[in-house]
Design an enzyme around this catalytic site. Structure first.
Site, PDB file in Angstrom:
ATOM      1  N   SER A 107      17.468 -11.273 -21.068  1.00 13.64           N
ATOM      2  CA  SER A 107      16.062 -10.907 -20.905  1.00 13.64           C
ATOM      3  C   SER A 107      15.257 -11.288 -22.132  1.00 13.64           C
ATOM      4  O   SER A 107      14.042 -11.214 -22.108  1.00 13.64           O
ATOM      5  CB  SER A 107      15.937  -9.415 -20.599  1.00 13.64           C
ATOM      6  OG  SER A 107      16.769  -8.671 -21.426  1.00 13.64           O
ATOM      7  N   HIS A 113      16.604 -15.979 -15.301  1.00 11.67           N
ATOM      8  CA  HIS A 113      16.282 -14.564 -15.528  1.00 11.67           C
ATOM      9  C   HIS A 113      15.823 -13.892 -14.239  1.00 11.67           C
ATOM     10  O   HIS A 113      14.718 -14.141 -13.758  1.00 11.67           O
ATOM     11  CB  HIS A 113      15.196 -14.485 -16.623  1.00 11.67           C
ATOM     12  CG  HIS A 113      14.852 -13.096 -17.017  1.00 11.67           C
ATOM     13  ND1 HIS A 113      13.616 -12.726 -17.485  1.00 11.67           N
ATOM     14  CD2 HIS A 113      15.594 -11.957 -17.014  1.00 11.67           C
ATOM     15  CE1 HIS A 113      13.607 -11.450 -17.756  1.00 11.67           C
ATOM     16  NE2 HIS A 113      14.790 -10.947 -17.472  1.00 11.67           N
ATOM     17  N   GLU A 145      12.822 -16.293 -13.376  1.00 13.26           N
ATOM     18  CA  GLU A 145      12.216 -17.068 -14.457  1.00 13.26           C
ATOM     19  C   GLU A 145      13.270 -18.083 -14.905  1.00 13.26           C
ATOM     20  O   GLU A 145      14.371 -17.697 -15.302  1.00 13.26           O
ATOM     21  CB  GLU A 145      11.919 -16.081 -15.611  1.00 13.26           C
ATOM     22  CG  GLU A 145      10.737 -16.363 -16.443  1.00 13.26           C
ATOM     23  CD  GLU A 145      10.528 -15.272 -17.514  1.00 13.26           C
ATOM     24  OE1 GLU A 145      11.357 -14.350 -17.689  1.00 13.26           O
ATOM     25  OE2 GLU A 145       9.514 -15.372 -18.205  1.00 13.26           O
ATOM     26  N   ASN A 190       8.933 -10.710 -20.027  1.00 14.34           N
ATOM     27  CA  ASN A 190       9.090  -9.574 -20.943  1.00 14.34           C
ATOM     28  C   ASN A 190       8.121  -9.602 -22.112  1.00 14.34           C
ATOM     29  O   ASN A 190       7.851  -8.572 -22.723  1.00 14.34           O
ATOM     30  CB  ASN A 190      10.533  -9.494 -21.418  1.00 14.34           C
ATOM     31  CG  ASN A 190      11.417  -8.999 -20.298  1.00 14.34           C
ATOM     32  OD1 ASN A 190      10.964  -8.244 -19.449  1.00 14.34           O
ATOM     33  ND2 ASN A 190      12.654  -9.441 -20.279  1.00 14.34           N
TER      34      ASN A 190
HETATM   35  N1  CAA Z   1      18.857  -2.341  -4.769  1.00 11.00           N
HETATM   36  C1  CAA Z   1      18.640  -2.898  -3.565  1.00 11.00           C
HETATM   37  N2  CAA Z   1      17.579  -2.606  -2.791  1.00 11.00           N
HETATM   38  C2  CAA Z   1      16.708  -1.691  -3.261  1.00 11.00           C
HETATM   39  C3  CAA Z   1      16.869  -1.069  -4.516  1.00 11.00           C
HETATM   40  C4  CAA Z   1      17.999  -1.431  -5.283  1.00 11.00           C
HETATM   41  N3  CAA Z   1      18.237  -0.907  -6.489  1.00 11.00           N
HETATM   42  N4  CAA Z   1      15.833  -0.227  -4.714  1.00 11.00           N
HETATM   43  C5  CAA Z   1      15.044  -0.321  -3.621  1.00 11.00           C
HETATM   44  N5  CAA Z   1      15.576  -1.197  -2.752  1.00 11.00           N
HETATM   45  C6  CAA Z   1      15.014  -1.598  -1.448  1.00 11.00           C
HETATM   46  C7  CAA Z   1      15.020  -0.467  -0.454  1.00 11.00           C
HETATM   47  O1  CAA Z   1      16.243  -0.443   0.252  1.00 11.00           O
HETATM   48  C8  CAA Z   1      13.861  -0.826   0.448  1.00 11.00           C
HETATM   49  O2  CAA Z   1      14.283  -1.827   1.363  1.00 11.00           O
HETATM   50  P1  CAA Z   1      13.573  -2.041   2.808  1.00 11.00           P
HETATM   51  O3  CAA Z   1      12.166  -2.460   2.539  1.00 11.00           O
HETATM   52  O4  CAA Z   1      14.406  -3.114   3.405  1.00 11.00           O
HETATM   53  O5  CAA Z   1      13.655  -0.742   3.491  1.00 11.00           O
HETATM   54  C9  CAA Z   1      12.851  -1.470  -0.506  1.00 11.00           C
HETATM   55  O6  CAA Z   1      13.623  -1.902  -1.641  1.00 11.00           O
HETATM   56  C10 CAA Z   1      11.792  -0.498  -0.975  1.00 11.00           C
HETATM   57  O7  CAA Z   1      12.452   0.612  -1.548  1.00 11.00           O
HETATM   58  P2  CAA Z   1      11.930   2.119  -1.477  1.00 11.00           P
HETATM   59  O8  CAA Z   1      11.112   2.320  -0.223  1.00 11.00           O
HETATM   60  O9  CAA Z   1      13.086   3.036  -1.699  1.00 11.00           O
HETATM   61  O10 CAA Z   1      11.059   2.308  -2.761  1.00 11.00           O
HETATM   62  P3  CAA Z   1       9.750   1.593  -3.242  1.00 11.00           P
HETATM   63  O11 CAA Z   1       8.937   1.063  -2.131  1.00 11.00           O
HETATM   64  O12 CAA Z   1       9.181   2.579  -4.188  1.00 11.00           O
HETATM   65  O13 CAA Z   1      10.289   0.340  -4.057  1.00 11.00           O
HETATM   66  C11 CAA Z   1      10.979  -0.687  -6.063  1.00 11.00           C
HETATM   67  C12 CAA Z   1      11.220   0.468  -5.101  1.00 11.00           C
HETATM   68  C13 CAA Z   1      11.263  -1.998  -5.329  1.00 11.00           C
HETATM   69  C14 CAA Z   1      11.945  -0.508  -7.209  1.00 11.00           C
HETATM   70  C15 CAA Z   1       9.477  -0.660  -6.519  1.00 11.00           C
HETATM   71  O14 CAA Z   1       9.193   0.594  -7.061  1.00 11.00           O
HETATM   72  C16 CAA Z   1       9.158  -1.723  -7.549  1.00 11.00           C
HETATM   73  O15 CAA Z   1       8.898  -2.876  -7.217  1.00 11.00           O
HETATM   74  N6  CAA Z   1       9.145  -1.334  -8.855  1.00 11.00           N
HETATM   75  C17 CAA Z   1       8.869  -2.240  -9.949  1.00 11.00           C
HETATM   76  C18 CAA Z   1      10.125  -2.999 -10.288  1.00 11.00           C
HETATM   77  C19 CAA Z   1       9.916  -3.949 -11.417  1.00 11.00           C
HETATM   78  O16 CAA Z   1       8.870  -4.062 -12.037  1.00 11.00           O
HETATM   79  N7  CAA Z   1      10.986  -4.708 -11.748  1.00 11.00           N
HETATM   80  C20 CAA Z   1      10.963  -5.636 -12.829  1.00 11.00           C
HETATM   81  C21 CAA Z   1      11.593  -4.993 -14.004  1.00 11.00           C
HETATM   82  S1  CAA Z   1      11.563  -6.069 -15.398  1.00 11.00           S
HETATM   83  C22 CAA Z   1      12.980  -6.923 -15.309  1.00 11.00           C
HETATM   84  O17 CAA Z   1      13.817  -6.721 -14.479  1.00 11.00           O
HETATM   85  C23 CAA Z   1      13.132  -7.969 -16.339  1.00 11.00           C
HETATM   86  C24 CAA Z   1      13.826  -7.577 -17.564  1.00 11.00           C
HETATM   87  O18 CAA Z   1      14.426  -8.454 -18.188  1.00 11.00           O
HETATM   88  C25 CAA Z   1      13.730  -6.260 -18.160  1.00 11.00           C
END
Ligand code: CAA
Length: 282
Positions: A119, A140, A152, A190
């Site tokens: 990351s 990424h 990415e 990031n």
């Molecule tokens: N694994 C697999 N599937 C998942 C999951 C997981 N950990 N978490 C949620 N899902 C799936 C659910 O099963 C659901 O699927 P369907 O649409 O098929 O039913 C869908 O995602 C939506 O989930 P929820 O309804 O439970 O919850 P939500 O609508 O609140 O979404 C979320 C959850 C997708 C995590 C959403 O809150 C989100 O997009 N959050 C932001 C995530 C983000 O910013 N990620 C980037 C982080 S930075 C990074 O990763 C880079 C780094 O280097 C640090």
């Protein structure tokens, strides 16, 4: 170039997510980690995610079995001798990644691309551990991997156009949308995200608001799907701190200084969801 066997180093939250989507797109996987219990935990997570898809009618039980059948596990890095492309998704620790790349360089065929899901560690620094820097690239993925559409793809100084293109095409094959970034601290994702999360921790540290109010402001005021403190817990507070350190070291600019409260939580072992406690309890 067709990739028949995709090697994944690390069966944690990023590694098992990559394994899941790759197996779903029809590619054979070898998922490696240092201990049998880690690979088993990774397989359990994938099985749970696939079962949820079956329950929701998004996948047949036969397809689920076929996807799981495409994933082989390994606790010996030498098994990567059979891989046609390798992505490393181990812990965000420079020394550990360097060791892995040195080993992969001797184990993998000379034509094999070695990608890293780092990351924030510079791709050039990882590439310099190998004798094939033109075949080292950043790939990424975002967390949670099965849900987030972005990959990415990061060019190191020596990354060849062919390596870049193969990685770009593979990202598309995995159902993701790639974006290109150059090798500067934090790349694009990031560099922008982490200072925002770190600032949210400063708001908590300075008593500007409670954890719930900080997250509510960003969720309802900015339409973010989750608040920054909850997102930091999802990413892992140790990873957040490591990225802030990389930005701070790389730019020597005080605007990237990690919040002391973030460091304090990491030192106490409050790493977020993965340890059951971060800014929230799980
Ligand atoms: N694994 C697999 N599937 C998942 C999951 C997981 N950990 N978490 C949620 N899902 C799936 C659910 O099963 C659901 O699927 P369907 O649409 O098929 O039913 C869908 O995602 C939506 O989930 P929820 O309804 O439970 O919850 P939500 O609508 O609140 O979404 C979320 C959850 C997708 C995590 C959403 O809150 C989100 O997009 N959050 C932001 C995530 C983000 O910013 N990620 C980037 C982080 S930075 C990074 O990763 C880079 C780094 O280097 C640090």
């Amino acid at each position: 170039m067709e990739i028949k066997t995709f090697g994944i180093i690390g069966a944690g939250q990023m590694g098992n997510g990559i394994a899941q989507i790759a197996a779903m797109s029809g590619i054979d996987i070898i998922m490696n980690d240092i201990k049998q219990e880690f690979v088993e935990r990774g397989i359990n997570t994938i099985t749970k995610n696939l079962s949820r898809r079956v329950d929701k009618g998004k996948m047949s039980a036969e397809d689920k079995d076929a996807v799981l059948g495409r994933i082989k596990t390994s606790v010996d890095l030498k098994d990567m001798a059979n891989a046609g492309f390798v992505v490393e998704a181990a812990i965000e620790n420079e020394a550990i990644k360097f060791e892995i790349f040195k080993s992969l360089d001797t184990i993998c065929r000379p034509d094999v691309i070695l990608a890293t899901n780092t990351s924030s560690i510079p791709i050039g620094r990882i590439a310099a551990q190998t004798n094939r820097p033109e075949k080292v690239v950043g790939m990424h993925f975002m967390n949670p991997v099965p849900v987030m559409k972005l990959v990415e793809v990061i060019r190191g100084l020596e990354t060849s156009d062919e390596t870049f293109q193969t990685t770009w095409d593979l990202s598309i094959k995995l159902g993701k949308t790639p974006a290109e970034a150059n090798d500067y601290p934090g790349f694009i994702a990031n560099r922008i995200l982490l200072p925002m999360l770190n600032e949210a921790v400063y708001c908590l540290y300075h008593g500007v608001g409670s954890r719930e109010d900080i997250d509510t402001v960003m969720k309802l005021g900015m339409n973010h799907p989750m608040g920054p403190l909850a997102l930091a817990d999802l990413i892992g507070l140790d990873t957040c701190l490591a990225i802030m350190e990389t930005l701070y070291d790389g730019f020597k600019d005080s605007k990237y200084r990690p919040c002391p409260l973030l460091r304090k939580y990491v030192e106490a072992g409050r790493l977020g969801r993965k340890t059951g406690r971060g800014f929230y309890e799980y």
